[in-house]
Design a protein around this motif. Structure first.
Motif, PDB file in Angstrom:
ATOM      1  N   ASP A  23       0.789  -1.240   0.000  1.00 49.08           N
ATOM      2  CA  ASP A  23       0.000   0.000   0.000  1.00 49.08           C
ATOM      3  C   ASP A  23       0.820   1.289   0.000  1.00 49.08           C
ATOM      4  N   GLU A  27      -8.669   4.506  -5.178  1.00 45.52           N
ATOM      5  CA  GLU A  27      -9.542   5.656  -5.444  1.00 45.52           C
ATOM      6  C   GLU A  27      -9.910   6.395  -4.159  1.00 45.52           C
ATOM      7  N   ARG A  28      -9.849   5.684  -3.039  1.00 43.06           N
ATOM      8  CA  ARG A  28     -10.166   6.334  -1.773  1.00 43.06           C
ATOM      9  C   ARG A  28      -9.022   7.218  -1.272  1.00 43.06           C
ATOM     10  N   ARG A  29      -7.862   7.113  -1.902  1.00 41.88           N
ATOM     11  CA  ARG A  29      -6.695   7.891  -1.434  1.00 41.88           C
ATOM     12  C   ARG A  29      -6.537   9.165  -2.263  1.00 41.88           C
ATOM     13  N   ALA A  30      -7.641   9.939  -2.321  1.00 38.17           N
ATOM     14  CA  ALA A  30      -7.711  11.109  -3.205  1.00 38.17           C
ATOM     15  C   ALA A  30      -6.805  12.243  -2.762  1.00 38.17           C
ATOM     16  N   LEU A  33     -10.399   0.190  -6.158  1.00 44.67           N
ATOM     17  CA  LEU A  33     -11.322   0.887  -5.250  1.00 44.67           C
ATOM     18  C   LEU A  33     -10.554   1.480  -4.065  1.00 44.67           C
ATOM     19  N   GLU A  34      -9.640   0.697  -3.526  1.00 45.00           N
ATOM     20  CA  GLU A  34      -8.839   1.186  -2.397  1.00 45.00           C
ATOM     21  C   GLU A  34      -7.989   2.402  -2.808  1.00 45.00           C
ATOM     22  N   THR A  50     -12.332  17.347  -3.563  1.00 47.36           N
ATOM     23  CA  THR A  50     -11.964  16.130  -4.302  1.00 47.36           C
ATOM     24  C   THR A  50     -11.414  16.538  -5.667  1.00 47.36           C
TER      25      THR A  50
END
Lengths: 99, 556
Positions: A27, A53-56, A50-51, B32
């Motif tokens: 990670d 994409e959560r680390r924007a 998906l994981e 975002t």
């Protein structure tokens, strides 16, 4: 028979520098494609994306890029990813200069 | 040149302060990427293949020496020591870091430059003839009109969310150097019965569906310019398709509805808008025109130029290709080639930018221009200063004598930088230019415009190149299609595809075969490539391109 799954890496651009980065198995974001996690299972690939994409706050525009297993790690199957891991061809700038 | 007034300064400072806060909020996670993206694009900041890219507008291609020096400072301080001049008279920085961009925008603001509306579905940088105010064939300087359009379109509340991007070009000369026929709106300054006005073209564009602009009004009185432009963009804003990105440009709106329907709607809208314009726009135009008053030209002997031309064949070669007739006797327009053989088309280092700024200040009435052909121009140079200018340019590797020749190639950044590209452009341009330099052939070949795009969006204007190259991705391999017979001037035409494309390592040979075919079939050195193509058509060139290959296949 379903089509064989082409192995993938998760790649994106770093938010602050814009550099090309790859997701490692532990990670982290690495600038070196060789260190990237080569994902050979489609379901795992979707989950890893998906994981990512959560680390924007770390990266922009993560996606799955096709790769094959090489001697030293993942190798691109398409010339676009080859340029992304190297840098431009007119100047010794980008990753090729930082290695 | 136009000087910012208090309103301009305040507007820009406020926009930059807003963007600084927006960047902070993106970095601290309050915004975002989906929220931030339209905000950064409104300020010219893209995310490309390897890095962010900042596109800075150079309105109608005009720069002062102070502005050029500041572009050099930015290249050195926040980028990798160079900048890339584009086919829309912008400069792009390929390596800025997100946290630095607000500082870069403030530095630009110090010299009245900005990156507003260099992206997004808005009215983009208004381009103009790069020889404006200097060309011998000019009827009027197009830059005051371009500046008026820039002020009108910047932050225009009705036109911030158009169906698609929108590009204006303005020319004041009958010889069209601004590619007005390939723009969403082309404005040609003309005279009729002694009265100044405009011919207005609409619906031109390149990209995946190339179209030549159509005349929507053959004579528009001077005072009707802004209401008429507003009417066109307003009709497009209502009628333009938002369901399909590839059908959203006004060229498709005009094509699908027909020019007559569009004209009727525009005239109806114009009738509504015209009374709302009180005439203040014309007062503003008059004020802008005062700021573009010609410099104080000097009267002096030019025999040092003539003597240098006689004595030095290398200087003569440069003078013959890189100078253009000026409207004032004793003066010349100097085009500085950013196309040194083997180098990247349109790139200039910070040192080169500073040198060009120094030359403009010392010899050129403090003016520089950027052409859509990715060169830099000193528009007003007294001929007696040319030997000194040439010597300084030579020192800085800026004295390549190839303007208008085959190595004066337009090339988009292609897949070396651009995230939309399907193939590389730059190394193809480098190799072709180097090939013709090695062959020492290009001066014999004469005027020939070669233009390369690395994808179908056609930033490299390949459709209007006498020879056009389009780089594509064919089954995971770079492949290059050739078009012939394109023309971006007043006799504009879209080039025709020759046939199957060529591999990356075949394209330079293919171009050489075309050029050799031309040399064999031309009626003499006075018959240019384009003239010859128009006389004989594509067949002899197709034969040169493909016959050999067929023979090879048969032999195998």
């Amino acid at each position: 028979m379903p089509r064989a799954f082409t192995p993938k890496v998760v790649t994106a651009n770093a938010l602050l520098e814009g550099d090309v980065v790859y997701l490692t198995a532990d990670d982290q974001w690495t600038r070196d494609l060789k260190q990237a996690e080569l994902i050979t299972d489609e379901a795992v690939a979707d989950l890893r994306l998906l994981e990512a994409e959560r680390r924007a706050a770390e990266v922009v525009g993560p996606y799955l890029a096709d790769m094959v297993a090489g001697d030293g790690g993942p190798e691109p199957t398409h010339f676009r990813e080859d340029f992304r891991r190297t840098g431009p061809s007119n100047y010794h700038h980008g990753k090729q200069a930082e290695a | 040149m136009y000087q910012y007034n208090e309103f301009d300064h305040a507007f820009l400072a406020e926009r930059n302060a807003q963007f600084r806060k927006q960047v902070e909020r993106r970095i601290d996670g309050s915004l975002t990427e989906e929220e931030f993206r339209p905000l950064r694009l409104m300020n010219g900041l893209y995310l490309q293949l390897h890095a962010y890219m900042l596109r800075v507008a150079i309105p109608y291609g005009t720069l002062s020496s102070a502005q050029m020096r500041q572009l050099a400072v930015i290249a050195e301080k926040w980028d990798k020591g160079y900048g890339h001049f584009t086919t829309r008279q912008n400069i792009q920085y390929n390596w800025p870091k997100l946290p630095d961009v607000p500082d870069i925008l403030d530095a630009l603001g110090e010299v009245n430059l900005h990156a507003i509306q260099t992206s997004g579905n808005t009215i983009r940088n208004v381009t103009a003839d790069h020889f404006a105010g200097a060309a011998r064939d000019e009827i009027a300087d197009p830059r005051p009109v371009a500046e008026l359009l820039r002020q009108w379109s910047t932050d225009h509340p009705e036109f911030q969310f158009l169906p698609r991007k929108f590009k204006f070009a303005v020319t004041g000369s009958p010889n069209d150097r601004a590619v007005t026929r390939a723009h969403d709106i082309g404005v040609r300054m003309i005279e009729r019965d002694g009265e100044a006005g405009y011919e207005v073209l609409v619906g031109g564009g390149l990209g995946r569906t190339p179209m030549i602009g159509k005349v929507i009004r053959d004579f528009l009185p001077k005072e009707d310019l802004l209401p008429y432009m507003e009417a066109i963009v307003s009709v497009y804003n209502t009628l333009g398709r938002r369901d399909n990105k590839y059908k959203a440009r006004i060229k498709i709106t005009v094509h699908e509805n027909g020019i007559d329907t569009i004209r009727d709607k525009v005239e109806a809208r114009f009738a509504e808008l015209k009374p709302l314009f009180s005439g203040v726009d014309q007062e503003m135009l008059a004020e802008i025109e005062r700021q573009f008053a010609p410099p104080a030209f000097r009267n002096g002997p030019t025999d040092t130029f003539e003597a240098a031309r006689e004595a030095d064949p290398i200087f003569r070669a440069w003078a013959d290709t890189n100078l253009t007739a000026h409207r004032v006797d004793g003066y010349a327009i100097v085009t500085i080639s950013l196309k040194k053989h083997g180098d990247t088309p349109g790139d200039a280092t910070a040192d080169q930018m500073r040198l060009m700024a120094d030359l403009a200040e010392k010899y050129g009435h403090d003016e520089l221009r950027i052409s859509h052909e990715q060169n830099v121009i000193l528009p007003h140079v007294h001929k007696s200063d040319l030997p000194a200018i040439y010597a300084a340019l030579k020192e800085a590797k800026l004295a390549t004598a190839n303007v208008g020749l085959i190595s004066d190639i337009i090339a988009c950044p292609g897949m070396d930088y651009c995230s939309l590209a399907t193939a590389r452009s730059i190394p193809v341009a480098q190799e072709i230019a180097q090939r013709f330099e090695d062959l020492k052939m290009e001066h014999d070949v004469g005027p020939l415009k070669l233009k390369i795009s690395g994808c179908i969006n056609a930033c490299g204007h390949h459709h209007v190149g006498h020879i056009g190259i389009l780089g594509l991705d064919r089954a995971g391999v770079e492949n290059y299609q050739i078009t012939l017979g394109g023309d971006g001037t007043e006799t504009a035409e879209i080039g025709q595809r020759t046939g199957p494309g060529f591999a990356y390592d075949e394209i330079t040979d293919a171009i050489e075969r075309i050029v050799r075919a031309y040399l064999e079939l031309r009626e003499g050195p006075d018959e240019t490539f384009l003239m010859a193509y128009r006389r004989v058509g594509a067949d002899p060139f197709k034969a040169a391109l493909y016959e050999d290959e067929k023979a090879k296949t048969r032999a195998a």
